[in-house]
Design a protein around this motif. Structure first.
Motif, PDB file in Angstrom:
ATOM      1  N   VAL A   1       0.848  -1.196   0.000  1.00  0.00           N
ATOM      2  CA  VAL A   1       0.000   0.000   0.000  1.00  0.00           C
ATOM      3  C   VAL A   1       0.880   1.242   0.000  1.00  0.00           C
ATOM      4  CG1 VAL A   1      -1.833   1.259   1.157  1.00  0.00           C
ATOM      5  CG2 VAL A   1      -1.795  -1.241   1.261  1.00  0.00           C
ATOM      6  N   SER A   2       0.696   2.093  -0.990  1.00  0.00           N
ATOM      7  CA  SER A   2       1.419   3.362  -1.072  1.00  0.00           C
ATOM      8  C   SER A   2       0.425   4.509  -1.170  1.00  0.00           C
ATOM      9  CB  SER A   2       2.367   3.379  -2.275  1.00  0.00           C
ATOM     10  OG  SER A   2       1.660   3.209  -3.487  1.00  0.00           O
ATOM     11  N   TYR A   3       0.861   5.705  -0.784  1.00  0.00           N
ATOM     12  CA  TYR A   3      -0.021   6.866  -0.767  1.00  0.00           C
ATOM     13  C   TYR A   3       0.739   8.109  -1.204  1.00  0.00           C
ATOM     14  CZ  TYR A   3       2.430   8.221   3.482  1.00  0.00           C
ATOM     15  OH  TYR A   3       3.417   8.591   4.375  1.00  0.00           O
ATOM     16  N   ASN A   4      -0.030   9.137  -1.539  1.00  0.00           N
ATOM     17  CA  ASN A   4       0.543  10.426  -1.941  1.00  0.00           C
ATOM     18  C   ASN A   4      -0.487  11.513  -1.661  1.00  0.00           C
ATOM     19  OD1 ASN A   4       2.073  12.472  -3.006  1.00  0.00           O
ATOM     20  ND2 ASN A   4       1.897  11.817  -5.131  1.00  0.00           N
ATOM     21  N   ILE A   5      -0.115  12.503  -0.880  1.00  0.00           N
ATOM     22  CA  ILE A   5      -0.971  13.647  -0.559  1.00  0.00           C
ATOM     23  C   ILE A   5      -0.230  14.910  -0.983  1.00  0.00           C
ATOM     24  CG2 ILE A   5      -2.213  14.881   1.251  1.00  0.00           C
ATOM     25  CD1 ILE A   5      -2.191  12.312   2.878  1.00  0.00           C
TER      26      ILE A   5
ATOM     27  N   LEU B   1      -4.077   6.802  -3.512  1.00  0.00           N
ATOM     28  CA  LEU B   1      -3.832   5.564  -2.764  1.00  0.00           C
ATOM     29  C   LEU B   1      -3.728   4.413  -3.755  1.00  0.00           C
ATOM     30  CD1 LEU B   1      -3.635   4.355   0.141  1.00  0.00           C
ATOM     31  CD2 LEU B   1      -6.066   3.829  -0.053  1.00  0.00           C
ATOM     32  N   SER B   2      -2.652   3.642  -3.645  1.00  0.00           N
ATOM     33  CA  SER B   2      -2.428   2.527  -4.558  1.00  0.00           C
ATOM     34  C   SER B   2      -2.241   1.255  -3.745  1.00  0.00           C
ATOM     35  CB  SER B   2      -1.197   2.785  -5.427  1.00  0.00           C
ATOM     36  OG  SER B   2      -0.946   1.697  -6.289  1.00  0.00           O
ATOM     37  N   ILE B   3      -3.014   0.226  -4.078  1.00  0.00           N
ATOM     38  CA  ILE B   3      -2.948  -1.057  -3.380  1.00  0.00           C
ATOM     39  C   ILE B   3      -2.583  -2.126  -4.396  1.00  0.00           C
ATOM     40  CG2 ILE B   3      -4.213  -2.732  -1.988  1.00  0.00           C
ATOM     41  CD1 ILE B   3      -6.066  -0.471  -1.125  1.00  0.00           C
ATOM     42  N   ASP B   4      -1.461  -2.779  -4.165  1.00  0.00           N
ATOM     43  CA  ASP B   4      -0.986  -3.833  -5.061  1.00  0.00           C
ATOM     44  C   ASP B   4      -0.745  -5.071  -4.205  1.00  0.00           C
ATOM     45  OD1 ASP B   4      -0.009  -5.339  -7.072  1.00  0.00           O
ATOM     46  OD2 ASP B   4       1.739  -4.104  -7.517  1.00  0.00           O
ATOM     47  N   VAL B   5      -1.828  -5.828  -3.947  1.00  0.00           N
ATOM     48  CA  VAL B   5      -1.731  -6.970  -3.044  1.00  0.00           C
ATOM     49  C   VAL B   5      -0.784  -8.018  -3.615  1.00  0.00           C
ATOM     50  CG1 VAL B   5      -3.025  -8.810  -1.905  1.00  0.00           C
ATOM     51  CG2 VAL B   5      -4.031  -6.527  -2.147  1.00  0.00           C
TER      52      VAL B   5
END
Length: 573
Positions: A389-393, A441-445
Motif C-alpha cells: 500500500v502506497s499513498y501520496n498527498i 492511494l495505490s494497493i498492489d496486493v
C-alpha cells in the motif's frame, strides 16, 4: 715500660682530638649535599596463592590402579547397499510465453467499432522495426438530438530503432485523422428548421515525423526533434517544430544538468468568429534550464532556474522570462514517510492541435497564445503504509497568466456558418490562480489484484471572466484489475467530475448571458475477459453502466450505457 708509654700517648692523642672536635662543632655546622642516585621504588612482596587443587600429603589416599585394555575387531559380513540420495523435485510454473505483436477487434452498441494492431519485429540484436494502428468509431444515436453525433478517430504510426555501441537512435512518423460533429444545438433557441440547414461535420488531420538520440556516456545525454502539420476541413492549418536536448556542464568536479529546447509554432484560420477577418499566429520560444542536485543523508535538493525567450513572429514582439525550478525531498521515516515540495514555473506553448484533442467541438476561429505559468508551488507527503500500500498527498498553488478556458460560442441570429448556432466552443484567456488538494492511494496486493484511488479538489480565482469556464471543482477516479484465475480476468474503473460553469448567449438580442451549471457525473465501466489459449483471448466491456445522461460539455450529452465484445490475438513473425 714500653707498653705504658704507648698507652699514654694514645690516651693523650684521643683527648686532644675530642677537644678540637668540640671546639669546631661549637663554631659552625657545615652544609651537606645528598646526591640521590635512584628514586625510591617500593615493592610488594609476591602474594601466596592458594592452589585450586592442592596436593594432599595424606597417607590415607588410595592410589588408582592403572587399567589396560585391548579391542578385538571381528569382521561382519553385510549385504545392505544404501541407495543414492535424490534431490526433491520443485514444482515450476510453466513460463509464460510473451509475444511481440497483437491485434484486437471489438464491436458494440451504437454501431461502435474498436480496433488495435501493434507490431514489433527484431531484425537483429541491434535493430527493431514496428508500427501501431488504432481505430475507434461510432455511428451515434443519442436520443433527443437534432443533429448527427457520430465520430471517428484513426491513428497510424511506424518506427525504426537501432542500438549501437555508444548510443541509440529512433525515428518514427505517423498520421492521425478525427471526425466529429457540432451536434450540441441549443434547442431553446433553434429547432428542426435551423438544424436542417447545418452540416455539423468537422474533420481534423495531421501527420508528424520525429527522431530521438540517446548517448550512453557523453556530455550530451539525449536529444529529440519532432515536426507536426495539423489542419482541418475548414482550411485551418498549423505547423509546429520542437527540438530538445539535455547535457551536463562540468564545474569543479561537479555536473550541472542542463536542458535546452526550441519550440516554433505558426498557423492560421480563414475567418474569425464574426467572419470579419482571418487569424494568423506564430511564435518561437527558446528555453534553457540548468539545475544542480545536492544530496546529504536523507535530503535531496534540486536547485535550478528556467530562462525562456519568446519571439512573437506576427506582432514582432520579444519577451524574456525567468522562472524558478526548485524541488526537494526528505525521507522522514525511510520509505514510510517522505516529505517533498518545490516551486516551478514555465511558459506553456498552446496549439490548435492540443485544443482540438482536448475539446473536439471547438470552432476553427481560435486565437492561439502561450500561457505564462509564473509559478507552481507544491508540498506533499508520500510513502508506503505497507509493502503493498502506497499513498501520496499533495497541495498545489498555481498562478497563471493567459490561461485558456473553453467557453461556449454565442448563438448568432441568421448564422452563416455551421458552428455559429451556439453549438461550438471558443478559447478565452484570463489570469487565474488555482489552489488544489490531491490524494492518491495505490494497493498492489499481488500480481492478481491491484486497486488505485485518486481525487482532487480545486478552487479558482479569475480576474476578468465571471467563472473558470468548464473547469470542475472536484475530480476523482478509481480503477481495479483482478486476475480471477489462470484463464479469467476482470477489471473496473470509474470517473467522477464535479460541477462546471458555462454560459449561453443569443447574440444580436438584448438578452444577458445566461450562466449555466453543468451537473456533476459519475461514469463507471467494467470489463471481463477469458483466455482461450496463450495467443487468443476474448473480452466484453460495458461503459457508463449507470446509464447517466450527463453532458460532456454544454448541450453535448454523451451516449448512455454501452456494450462491446471482441477478441485479442497475440503472435510473432
Amino acid at each position: 715500660m714500653k707498653i705504658k708509654v704507648l698507652t699514654l700517648i694514645i690516651t693523650v692523642s684521643s683527648c686532644l682530638s675530642l677537644t678540637f672536635a668540640q671546639e669546631r662543632t661549637k663554631d659552625t655546622i657545615d652544609d651537606q649535599v645528598v646526591n640521590v642516585i635512584k628514586p625510591y621504588t617500593p615493592t610488594i612482596s609476591d602474594a601466596f596463592k592458594i592452589k585450586d587443587a592442592p596436593k594432599l600429603n595424606d597417607s590415607n589416599v588410595v592410589k588408582k590402579k592403572e587399567v589396560k585394555y585391548n579391542i578385538f575387531s571381528i569382521p561382519v559380513a553385510s549385504t545392505f547397499t544404501p541407495a543414492k540420495g535424490k534431490a526433491a523435485n520443485v514444482d515450476k510454473a510453466k513460463p509464460v510465453k510473451l509475444y511481440d505483436n497483437y491485434a484486437s477487434l471489438g464491436v458494440g452498441t451504437f454501431t461502435t467499432v474498436l480496433g488495435e494492431v501493434y507490431l514489433n519485429h527484431e531484425i537483429n540484436s541491434t535493430e527493431n522495426v514496428g508500427g501501431y494502428f488504432s481505430h475507434h468509431s461510432s455511428q451515434g444515436g443519442i436520443q433527443g438530438l437534432l443533429l448527427d453525433d457520430d465520430f471517428s478517430t484513426t491513428n497510424i504510426n511506424a518506427h525504426y530503432s537501432q542500438k549501437l555501441r555508444d548510443f541509440s537512435w529512433k525515428i518514427d512518423g505517423g498520421f492521425d485523422a478525427m471526425t466529429f460533429n457540432w451536434y450540441g444545438l441549443p434547442q431553446n433557441f433553434f429547432g428542426q428548421a435551423e438544424a436542417n440547414t447545418i452540416d455539423p461535420i468537422h474533420t481534423f488531420s495531421s501527420f508528424y515525423l520525429g527522431g530521438k538520440l540517446k548517448f550512453d556516456d557523453a556530455i550530451i545525454k539525449d536529444g529529440s526533434v519532432r515536426f507536426r502539420r495539423f489542419g482541418d476541413d475548414r482550411n485551418s492549418g498549423e505547423n509546429r517544430f520542437v527540438a530538445k536536448t539535455s547535457f551536463d556542464v562540468p564545474v569543479q568536479d561537479e555536473a550541472i544538468n542542463t536542458d535546452f529546447y526550441i519550440d516554433y509554432i505558426g498557423g492560421s484560420f480563414d475567418n474569425n468568429f464574426d467572419n470579419t477577418s482571418g487569424i494568423d499566429y506564430g511564435n518561437v520560444t527558446l528555453g534553457l534550464s540548468p539545475s544542480y542536485q545536492l544530496k546529504q543523508d536523507d535530503l535531496t535538493v534540486n536547485l535550478g532556474v528556467r530562462f525562456v525567450f519568446l519571439n512573437d513572429t506576427e506582432l514582432s514582439d520579444n519577451k524574456f522570462f525567468i522562472y524558478p525550478n526548485i524541488s526537494a525531498t526528505y525521507r522522514l521515516v525511510d520509505e514510510i514517510l517522505i516529505a517533498y515540495g518545490g516551486i516551478t514555473g514555465q511558459l506553456q506553448q498552446n496549439s490548435y492541435h492540443d485544443f482540438a484533442n482536448e475539446n473536439p467541438f471547438v470552432s476553427p476561429t481560435l486565437f492561439i497564445a502561450p500561457t505564462d505559468q509564473r509559478y507552481n508551488g507544491y508540498i506533499g507527503l508520500k510513502g508506503k503504509l505497507s509493502n503493498n500500500v502506497s499513498y501520496n498527498i499533495k497541495g498545489n498553488y498555481f498562478a497563471e497568466e493567459n490561461k485558456p478556458l473553453f467557453r461556449a460560442n454565442d448563438a448568432v441570429v441568421g448564422a452563416t456558418e455551421d458552428y455559429q448556432f451556439g453549438n461550438s466552443f471558443n478559447v478565452v484567456y484570463d489570469d487565474v490562480t488555482t489552489f488544489s488538494v490531491a490524494g492518491e492511494l495505490s494497493i498492489d496486493v499481488n500480481r492478481n489484484f491491484t486497486l488505485g484511488i485518486q481525487g482532487e479538489y480545486f478552487n479558482y480565482d479569475t480576474d476578468d471572466e465571471a467563472e473558470a469556464w468548464n473547469l470542475p471543482d472536484i475530480t476523482g477516479s478509481i480503477f481495479m484489475d483482478v486476475q480471477i484465475s489462470d484463464d479469467w480476468f476482470a477489471g473496473a474503473s470509474a470517473v467522477y467530475v464535479g460541477e462546471r460553469k458555462d454560459r449561453l448567449l443569443l447574440a444580436g438580442t438584448l438578452l444577458d448571458p445566461t450562466p449555466i451549471t453543468l451537473d456533476s457525473f459519475f461514469d463507471a465501466n467494467v470489463h471481463l475477459g477469458y483466455k482461450i489459449n496463450d495467443q487468443l483471448s476474448v473480452f466484453a466491456k460495458a461503459n457508463n453502466i449507470l446509464d447517466q445522461d450527463y453532458q460532456r460539455y454544454l448541450n453535448f450529452p454523451v451516449q448512455g450505457i454501452q456494450f462491446l465484445a471482441g477478441a485479442t490475438y497475440q503472435f510473432d513473425f
